[in-house]
Design a protein around this motif. Structure first.
Motif, PDB file in Angstrom:
ATOM      1  N   ASN A   1      -3.549  -9.550   2.392  1.00 64.32           N
ATOM      2  CA  ASN A   1      -2.283  -9.975   2.998  1.00 64.32           C
ATOM      3  C   ASN A   1      -1.368 -10.642   1.980  1.00 64.32           C
ATOM      4  O   ASN A   1      -0.910 -11.772   2.156  1.00 64.32           O
ATOM      5  CB  ASN A   1      -2.553 -10.916   4.180  1.00 64.32           C
ATOM      6  N   GLU A   2      -1.119  -9.907   0.887  1.00 65.07           N
ATOM      7  CA  GLU A   2      -0.309 -10.419  -0.210  1.00 65.07           C
ATOM      8  C   GLU A   2       0.915  -9.519  -0.426  1.00 65.07           C
ATOM      9  O   GLU A   2       0.850  -8.308  -0.213  1.00 65.07           O
ATOM     10  CB  GLU A   2      -1.129 -10.431  -1.515  1.00 65.07           C
TER      11      GLU A   2
ATOM     12  N   GLU B   1       9.003 -10.133  -2.828  1.00 63.85           N
ATOM     13  CA  GLU B   1       8.831  -9.262  -1.674  1.00 63.85           C
ATOM     14  C   GLU B   1       8.386 -10.064  -0.457  1.00 63.85           C
ATOM     15  O   GLU B   1       7.488 -10.901  -0.543  1.00 63.85           O
ATOM     16  CB  GLU B   1       7.803  -8.178  -1.991  1.00 63.85           C
ATOM     17  N   VAL B   2       9.012  -9.793   0.683  1.00 62.55           N
ATOM     18  CA  VAL B   2       8.678 -10.496   1.916  1.00 62.55           C
ATOM     19  C   VAL B   2       7.512  -9.810   2.614  1.00 62.55           C
ATOM     20  O   VAL B   2       6.586 -10.462   3.095  1.00 62.55           O
ATOM     21  CB  VAL B   2       9.903 -10.556   2.853  1.00 62.55           C
ATOM     22  N   ARG B   3       7.541  -8.495   2.644  1.00 69.18           N
ATOM     23  CA  ARG B   3       6.480  -7.753   3.320  1.00 69.18           C
ATOM     24  C   ARG B   3       5.172  -7.883   2.552  1.00 69.18           C
ATOM     25  O   ARG B   3       5.152  -7.867   1.328  1.00 69.18           O
ATOM     26  CB  ARG B   3       6.869  -6.275   3.435  1.00 69.18           C
ATOM     27  N   THR B   4       4.082  -8.016   3.287  1.00 67.94           N
ATOM     28  CA  THR B   4       2.773  -8.108   2.659  1.00 67.94           C
ATOM     29  C   THR B   4       1.993  -6.820   2.886  1.00 67.94           C
ATOM     30  O   THR B   4       2.292  -6.040   3.806  1.00 67.94           O
ATOM     31  CB  THR B   4       1.957  -9.286   3.219  1.00 67.94           C
ATOM     32  N   SER B   5       0.997  -6.606   2.045  1.00 68.69           N
ATOM     33  CA  SER B   5       0.084  -5.480   2.199  1.00 68.69           C
ATOM     34  C   SER B   5      -1.284  -6.029   2.578  1.00 68.69           C
ATOM     35  O   SER B   5      -1.692  -7.093   2.111  1.00 68.69           O
ATOM     36  CB  SER B   5      -0.007  -4.685   0.897  1.00 68.69           C
TER      37      SER B   5
ATOM     38  N   ALA C   1     -12.203  -3.955  -4.753  1.00 69.13           N
ATOM     39  CA  ALA C   1     -11.304  -2.840  -5.095  1.00 69.13           C
ATOM     40  C   ALA C   1     -12.046  -1.617  -5.618  1.00 69.13           C
ATOM     41  O   ALA C   1     -11.486  -0.519  -5.664  1.00 69.13           O
ATOM     42  CB  ALA C   1     -10.288  -3.295  -6.141  1.00 69.13           C
ATOM     43  N   LEU C   2     -13.286  -1.792  -6.011  1.00 72.50           N
ATOM     44  CA  LEU C   2     -13.992  -0.704  -6.689  1.00 72.50           C
ATOM     45  C   LEU C   2     -14.096   0.576  -5.856  1.00 72.50           C
ATOM     46  O   LEU C   2     -13.871   1.674  -6.385  1.00 72.50           O
ATOM     47  CB  LEU C   2     -15.383  -1.187  -7.122  1.00 72.50           C
ATOM     48  N   PRO C   3     -14.408   0.515  -4.559  1.00 71.50           N
ATOM     49  CA  PRO C   3     -14.458   1.759  -3.783  1.00 71.50           C
ATOM     50  C   PRO C   3     -13.125   2.514  -3.754  1.00 71.50           C
ATOM     51  O   PRO C   3     -13.109   3.747  -3.684  1.00 71.50           O
ATOM     52  CB  PRO C   3     -14.855   1.291  -2.383  1.00 71.50           C
ATOM     53  N   TYR C   4     -12.021   1.782  -3.812  1.00 74.60           N
ATOM     54  CA  TYR C   4     -10.703   2.417  -3.781  1.00 74.60           C
ATOM     55  C   TYR C   4     -10.294   2.966  -5.152  1.00 74.60           C
ATOM     56  O   TYR C   4      -9.539   3.933  -5.234  1.00 74.60           O
ATOM     57  CB  TYR C   4      -9.641   1.408  -3.331  1.00 74.60           C
ATOM     58  N   LEU C   5     -10.752   2.323  -6.212  1.00 71.73           N
ATOM     59  CA  LEU C   5     -10.256   2.647  -7.554  1.00 71.73           C
ATOM     60  C   LEU C   5     -11.226   3.450  -8.416  1.00 71.73           C
ATOM     61  O   LEU C   5     -10.830   3.936  -9.474  1.00 71.73           O
ATOM     62  CB  LEU C   5      -9.904   1.342  -8.305  1.00 71.73           C
ATOM     63  N   TRP C   6     -12.480   3.601  -7.984  1.00 70.94           N
ATOM     64  CA  TRP C   6     -13.477   4.183  -8.887  1.00 70.94           C
ATOM     65  C   TRP C   6     -13.099   5.583  -9.361  1.00 70.94           C
ATOM     66  O   TRP C   6     -13.371   5.947 -10.503  1.00 70.94           O
ATOM     67  CB  TRP C   6     -14.861   4.216  -8.211  1.00 70.94           C
TER      68      TRP C   6
ATOM     69  N   ARG D   1       0.728  -5.350  -9.194  1.00 71.21           N
ATOM     70  CA  ARG D   1      -0.154  -5.191  -8.054  1.00 71.21           C
ATOM     71  C   ARG D   1       0.111  -3.848  -7.381  1.00 71.21           C
ATOM     72  O   ARG D   1       1.238  -3.357  -7.406  1.00 71.21           O
ATOM     73  CB  ARG D   1       0.085  -6.302  -7.028  1.00 71.21           C
ATOM     74  N   ILE D   2      -0.932  -3.300  -6.784  1.00 73.11           N
ATOM     75  CA  ILE D   2      -0.763  -2.102  -5.993  1.00 73.11           C
ATOM     76  C   ILE D   2      -1.369  -2.337  -4.618  1.00 73.11           C
ATOM     77  O   ILE D   2      -2.312  -3.118  -4.460  1.00 73.11           O
ATOM     78  CB  ILE D   2      -1.400  -0.868  -6.643  1.00 73.11           C
ATOM     79  N   ALA D   3      -0.825  -1.656  -3.610  1.00 78.54           N
ATOM     80  CA  ALA D   3      -1.354  -1.760  -2.263  1.00 78.54           C
ATOM     81  C   ALA D   3      -2.443  -0.715  -2.070  1.00 78.54           C
ATOM     82  O   ALA D   3      -2.234   0.472  -2.317  1.00 78.54           O
ATOM     83  CB  ALA D   3      -0.230  -1.550  -1.256  1.00 78.54           C
ATOM     84  N   LEU D   4      -3.607  -1.161  -1.648  1.00 80.86           N
ATOM     85  CA  LEU D   4      -4.673  -0.243  -1.300  1.00 80.86           C
ATOM     86  C   LEU D   4      -4.609   0.122   0.177  1.00 80.86           C
ATOM     87  O   LEU D   4      -4.998   1.206   0.569  1.00 80.86           O
ATOM     88  CB  LEU D   4      -6.030  -0.859  -1.644  1.00 80.86           C
ATOM     89  N   LEU D   5      -4.109  -0.816   0.984  1.00 80.74           N
ATOM     90  CA  LEU D   5      -3.794  -0.558   2.396  1.00 80.74           C
ATOM     91  C   LEU D   5      -2.528  -1.317   2.733  1.00 80.74           C
ATOM     92  O   LEU D   5      -2.402  -2.495   2.423  1.00 80.74           O
ATOM     93  CB  LEU D   5      -4.929  -1.018   3.313  1.00 80.74           C
ATOM     94  N   ARG D   6      -1.590  -0.641   3.357  1.00 81.14           N
ATOM     95  CA  ARG D   6      -0.356  -1.303   3.793  1.00 81.14           C
ATOM     96  C   ARG D   6      -0.592  -2.017   5.116  1.00 81.14           C
ATOM     97  O   ARG D   6      -1.378  -1.562   5.936  1.00 81.14           O
ATOM     98  CB  ARG D   6       0.765  -0.275   3.960  1.00 81.14           C
TER      99      ARG D   6
END
Length: 427
Positions: free
Chosen positions: A22-23, A29-33, A65-70, A422-427
């Motif tokens: 939730n960052e 940026e106002v919106r969080t991911s 983050a590893l499952p998303y980025l591997w 930073r990158i969003a892994l889930l919005r």
């Protein structure tokens, strides 16, 4: 959300690959991911040079983050048995369980990973099998602390063994890369055993339902609450999928005591109020977690009533203050009592990170040539460097994300060498 890179002789070694929740992606940026990681572009663009990924322990900001980025790295992962079990379950959720090579290591074991020799040293933190690393190359040895504290009674596992860290002074450690989370706190952190005693003292006088909000990854805290339930004649129930998953992992790896039974969450609503002790996710006010559903009176398994107690056994992470205060206000509006860390002199929550006295002790034992504070905001890094200087460490390098610390053949800090974000892994 930790992601560290060590480079030598044209090769790179990654230490940890974590997330935050939730960052925003930028300060403005106002919106969080929902799930955010460090942008790995620098290393993914040269993944053929990445020889391995080492995970120090099982907390989300180190492994999440590893499952998303591997797929961007495609290299072996080295970690210990407990963390490997946590990681495998995460990989199964994204269909990568059979693809990712995981090499399990143990305390005081060494592995050759490309041009790096990595050795594991166990220490104490708020999860099982937290490890420091000795990373050795022909250019010298780096001591990477990971997350740690000096806890002689950690509830789970062995107490902190100072002797093995005193022995590092004989290894000519070039640099110590050190956790700064509590560098602004004077004195010594409080033991997990003291937290168990505080929870017991608080809960044993209660006559109605007690719900404790804490981090699902804090397995020592869950074990403490299991012991509290046993000693107060209550039944322990877990509310939240991540909490149930963590205890299942603990059972599979031998970290959940056999004499601490759990009841099915579906049964907790039928018990007398004085026999209920539930542990729930959502201590940071997360909108979809169990505490939020309890406050909104739409939790399927349990309904709270006036004069029940919701106890927060977790720190208030900076940035989450408004969400937590909103949650507390919802409970109080229903005459449900709440107890936070600041409401009592008892240590109903303790940190898993070192205070200043512990930093000073470790610097004096290890005697590195260079101190590199990490894991904190600017004030924490500066405070850590001050402790290192007072501990007679010759050099202190305080940098920011994207800076390059050159340790040999000369010691320098080059600013903004790598573009970071930073990158969003889930919005």
């Amino acid at each position: 959300m930790n992601l560290n890179l060590y480079g030598h002789d044209g090769q790179w070694l990654m230490v940890d690959c974590g997330v935050s929740f939730n960052e925003p992606l930028t300060p403005k940026e106002v919106r969080t991911s929902e799930i955010v990681s460090a942008d790995p572009k620098f290393i993914s663009d040269q993944k053929e040079r990445l020889v391995g990924i080492v995970i120090t322990h099982a907390h989300e900001d180190h492994v999440g983050a590893l499952p998303y980025l591997w797929r961007r790295f495609k290299c072996p992962v080295y970690t210990t048995k407990f963390t490997a079990e946590v990681l495998r379950r995460k990989l199964a959720q994204v269909g990568l369980l059979e693809e990712v090579p995981i090499i399990e290591v143990a305390d005081q074991q060494s592995q050759t990973i490309g041009v790096f020799t990595v050795s594991w040293l166990s220490l104490t933190h708020s999860t099982p099998e937290a490890f420091a690393l000795i990373i050795e190359t022909q250019a010298g040895r780096v001591f990477h602390t990971g997350d740690w504290k000096i806890d002689l009674s950690p509830v789970l596992g062995e107490g902190f063994d100072a002797q093995r860290f005193r022995a590092l002074a004989k290894q000519d450690i070039l640099a110590m890369v050190c956790d700064s989370t509590n560098a602004l706190q004077k004195g010594h952190s409080v033991s997990e055993e003291a937290c168990y005693q505080a929870l017991l003292e608080t809960i044993k006088t209660e006559r109605n339902r007690v719900v404790v909000g804490c981090f699902s990854s804090n397995l020592a805290r869950l074990v403490s609450l299991g012991k509290v339930a046993r000693e107060t004649g209550r039944y322990l129930a877990l509310l939240g999928r991540s909490m149930i998953n963590m205890v299942n992992i603990a059972k599979a790896t031998g970290y959940w005591p056999d004499d601490l039974p759990l009841i099915d969450a579906a049964h907790v609503g039928y018990l007398p109020r004085e026999e209920v002790l539930a542990v729930a996710t959502g201590s940071q006010g997360e909108p979809r977690a169990t505490l939020n559903r309890l406050a909104a009176n739409n939790c399927f398994d349990l309904t709270l009533e006036a004069d029940d107690l919701v106890l927060f056994s977790a720190m208030m992470i900076p940035g989450n203050e408004n969400d937590i205060l909103r949650l507390v206000s919802q409970f109080k509006g229903q005459n449900i009592r709440t107890l936070q860390q600041q409401d009592t002199d008892l240590p109903i929550h303790v940190s898993g990170h070192p205070y200043r006295d512990e930093l000073q002790q470790l610097y004096s034992w290890v005697q590195p040539q260079v101190a590199i504070p990490v894991h904190g905001e600017a004030a924490h890094l500066a405070a850590n460097a001050d402790v290192a200087k007072a501990s007679h460490v010759p050099h202190q390098l305080v940098g920011l994300n994207g800076d390059l610390y050159q340790l040999a053949p000369r010691i320098t800090l080059d600013r903004k060498v790598v573009s970071t974000g930073r990158i969003a892994l889930l919005r």
